[in-house]
Write a protein that holds these residues in place. Structure first.
Motif, short mmCIF file in Angstrom:
data_model
loop_
_atom_site.label_atom_id
_atom_site.label_comp_id
_atom_site.label_asym_id
_atom_site.label_seq_id
_atom_site.Cartn_x
_atom_site.Cartn_y
_atom_site.Cartn_z
N ASN A 392 -41.90 25.24 56.87
CA ASN A 392 -40.72 25.38 56.09
C ASN A 392 -39.46 25.95 57.19
O ASN A 392 -39.73 26.12 58.59
CB ASN A 392 -40.69 26.46 54.96
N ARG A 393 -38.36 26.09 56.66
CA ARG A 393 -37.07 26.39 57.66
C ARG A 393 -37.01 25.57 59.03
O ARG A 393 -36.27 25.93 59.64
CB ARG A 393 -37.37 27.80 58.13
N GLY A 394 -37.39 24.39 58.98
CA GLY A 394 -37.26 23.56 60.07
C GLY A 394 -35.58 23.27 60.32
O GLY A 394 -35.20 23.13 61.56
N GLY A 395 -34.91 23.21 59.41
CA GLY A 395 -33.46 22.77 59.71
C GLY A 395 -32.72 24.16 59.81
O GLY A 395 -31.51 23.78 60.72
N SER A 396 -33.17 25.26 59.71
CA SER A 396 -32.25 26.42 59.82
C SER A 396 -32.36 27.04 61.10
O SER A 396 -31.72 27.86 61.67
CB SER A 396 -32.56 27.39 58.76
N VAL A 397 -33.63 26.72 61.89
CA VAL A 397 -33.89 27.32 63.22
C VAL A 397 -33.99 26.10 64.14
O VAL A 397 -34.20 26.49 65.49
CB VAL A 397 -35.04 28.25 63.42
N GLY A 398 -34.20 24.84 63.76
CA GLY A 398 -34.63 24.05 64.81
C GLY A 398 -36.01 24.01 65.07
O GLY A 398 -36.87 24.83 64.71
N ALA A 399 -36.46 22.78 65.70
CA ALA A 399 -37.80 22.46 66.11
C ALA A 399 -38.40 23.54 67.19
O ALA A 399 -37.71 23.71 68.13
CB ALA A 399 -38.17 21.05 66.45
N PRO A 400 -39.73 24.04 67.06
CA PRO A 400 -40.17 24.60 68.08
C PRO A 400 -40.23 23.80 69.60
O PRO A 400 -40.19 22.51 69.56
CB PRO A 400 -41.74 24.84 67.82
N ARG A 401 -40.07 24.23 70.54
CA ARG A 401 -40.10 23.61 71.81
C ARG A 401 -41.63 23.79 72.43
O ARG A 401 -41.94 24.85 72.53
CB ARG A 401 -39.23 24.47 72.85
N VAL A 402 -42.38 23.00 73.03
CA VAL A 402 -43.46 22.78 73.66
C VAL A 402 -43.41 22.31 75.13
O VAL A 402 -42.76 21.43 75.29
CB VAL A 402 -44.38 21.76 72.68
N GLN A 403 -44.11 23.22 75.70
CA GLN A 403 -44.21 22.76 77.31
C GLN A 403 -45.52 22.66 77.66
O GLN A 403 -46.24 23.61 77.36
CB GLN A 403 -43.23 23.63 78.34
N VAL A 404 -46.15 21.75 78.10
CA VAL A 404 -47.51 21.48 78.58
C VAL A 404 -47.47 21.20 80.07
O VAL A 404 -46.71 20.21 80.57
CB VAL A 404 -48.09 20.36 78.05
#
Length: 454
Positions: A392-404
């Motif tokens: 939930n809340r994806g639109g209000s805070v943006g997508a998480p950032r992943v670094q591998v």
């Protein structure tokens, strides 16, 4: 065939550290800019090529007619994109040996068909399926990878008020009902001057349809008892459990008219500050309905003293959200989600009176770190892919950032409860075994990470 597994474990979190990211410094105006040469980086690999080929046709699943200018995406050891010709044909050449998935969608301007992945045409995209990879050998040419696009479904209708008058500029959303899961928004449209709406490009299934005539953008204080429209499900109820279930089959069009419910509206007010107790610049306050994902919400400016007031709110359960993004210096570049973003949410219930005196204090997100572990040595030149599903809340805070990097990964900006996923693009024999947080299995559990998890 032996099935191999990759396993994620030892996730930890730590507090986000602030700071300027990617600031650019200028040189002296009197001196010419220095000559910059790009050094050769031996670690940069050229795109892989080979002698294989994958091709086929894209057709209408009902009539068998070819579909031209459909987009075809090839995902594997190389990624390619093309579109079909007048006979519905496509072809990818010079491919190396490997396993590929063929994704097909009708194109950005053709809305009558569903997007599918080769091998999963009988299952709606996004509902849950196991695609059938295309295995390409050295020098092999596969010319019969054909994909049939099924027709999409439609829900259309008219939105009126309590007196039967059409209501314009109302946001209408369709929510797909999935077993064991929350309804998922699958389409949205706005009513025209006659109150008509049309939700297209839907997958077959059971739906409920909601109309939201939110006045969240109007912050004018209305004298007397302000009246507005409550978010209303077809045919005319503010309660989702009482909504009409609309069954649409493949390629079908269903009708659903909605009569909006009038209601008294209220205000929500309070103070918002950052984790350092600082109000003002960079703070935003929003009010969202948990059962109206992606639909119109309410917003309000925050004064320099930190005060906010949201007016014209219908009764119901909401999530009050505050987010803060620090001002950046000129020339500063912040790729992706802001690493210094702060966020807080508070569930509230708007009943029969105004809500005053609410205090919101934003907090930084934790940094999630972890390791990918394999049950046997994996092939070289491949790296695991980590995905984050926001519940939930994806639109209000943006997508998480992943670094591998290698077998280590870092996830930032994960404020919502998330579900982690991983894959290993080295062939179909590899699959996800488990995701562990300090020995606890969270593979299918929405998890909210905090700084206390460190």
């Amino acid at each position: 065939m032996m099935t191999r597994f990759l396993c994620l474990f030892a996730l930890s979190t730590m507090a986000v550290q602030g700071g300027v990211v990617g600031s650019v410094a200028g040189g002296s105006p009197q001196s010419p800019p220095p000559q910059v040469t790009q050094p050769r980086d031996p670690s940069v690999r050229k795109p892989a090529t080979g002698t294989g080929a994958i091709g086929g046709r894209v057709i209408d699943a009902e009539t068998g007619a070819p579909l031209r200018r459909a987009f075809v995406n090839l995902n594997g050891s190389v990624r390619r994109t093309t579109y079909t010709d007048f006979e519905g044909r496509y072809q990818f050449t010079n491919l190396p040996t490997g396993s590929y998935n063929v994704h097909v969608n009708p194109g950005p301007h053709r809305a009558g068909y569903q997007a599918v992945i080769y091998g999963s045409e009988s299952v709606p995209l996004g509902v849950g399926f196991i695609p059938r990879p295309v295995e390409l050998g050295d020098g092999q040419e596969l010319t019969n990878i054909d994909v049939a696009l099924p027709r999409a479904s439609v829900i259309a209708g008219r939105v009126t008020d309590a007196f039967g008058e059409p209501v314009a500029r109302v946001q209408v959303s369709a929510f797909l009902l999935l077993p064991g899961a929350e309804p998922r928004q699958s389409g949205g449209a706005s009513t025209d001057d006659l109150g008509n709406y049309r939700l297209f490009n839907l997958t077959p299934g059971d739906y409920v349809v909601m109309a939201n005539a939110s006045m969240g953008g109007m912050q004018t204080e209305i004298e007397g008892e302000p009246i507005g429209f409550a978010p209303t499900y077809a045919p005319g109820t503010p309660v989702r459990s009482d909504a009409m279930r609309i069954l649409v089959g493949r390629g079908m069009e269903a009708a659903a008219d909605i009569r909006l419910t009038e209601t008294r509206v209220y205000s929500v007010s309070g103070i918002a500050t950052t984790s350092k107790g600082e109000p003002g610049r960079g703070l935003n306050v929003m009010l969202m309905r948990p059962d109206a994902q992606g639909g119109p919400g309410f917003g309000a400016p925050v004064t320099p003293a930190g005060n906010f007031t949201i007016r014209n709110v219908p009764p119901g359960q909401y999530e009050l959200i505050a987010r803060w993004s620090p001002p950046r210096q000129p020339g500063t570049m912040v790729p992706g989600p802001d690493p210094d973003l702060e966020f807080v949410s508070l569930p509230i219930d708007v009943g029969s009176s105004n809500l005053d005196g609410i205090v919101l204090v934003t907090q930084p997100a934790p940094v999630i770190t972890g390791e990918v572990v394999f049950d046997e040595p994996p092939p070289q030149f491949h790296q695991a892919m980590i995905g984050v599903q926001v519940t939930n809340r994806g639109g209000s805070v943006g997508a998480p950032r992943v670094q591998v990097k290698g077998t280590q990964f870092t996830i930032t900006n994960a404020f919502s409860p998330v579900i982690l996923r991983a894959s290993f693009p080295a062939g179909p024999a590899w699959g996800l075994k488990a995701i562990l947080l300090r020995g606890r299995d969270i593979t299918d559990v929405p998890t909210s990470f905090t700084a206390q998890d460190s």
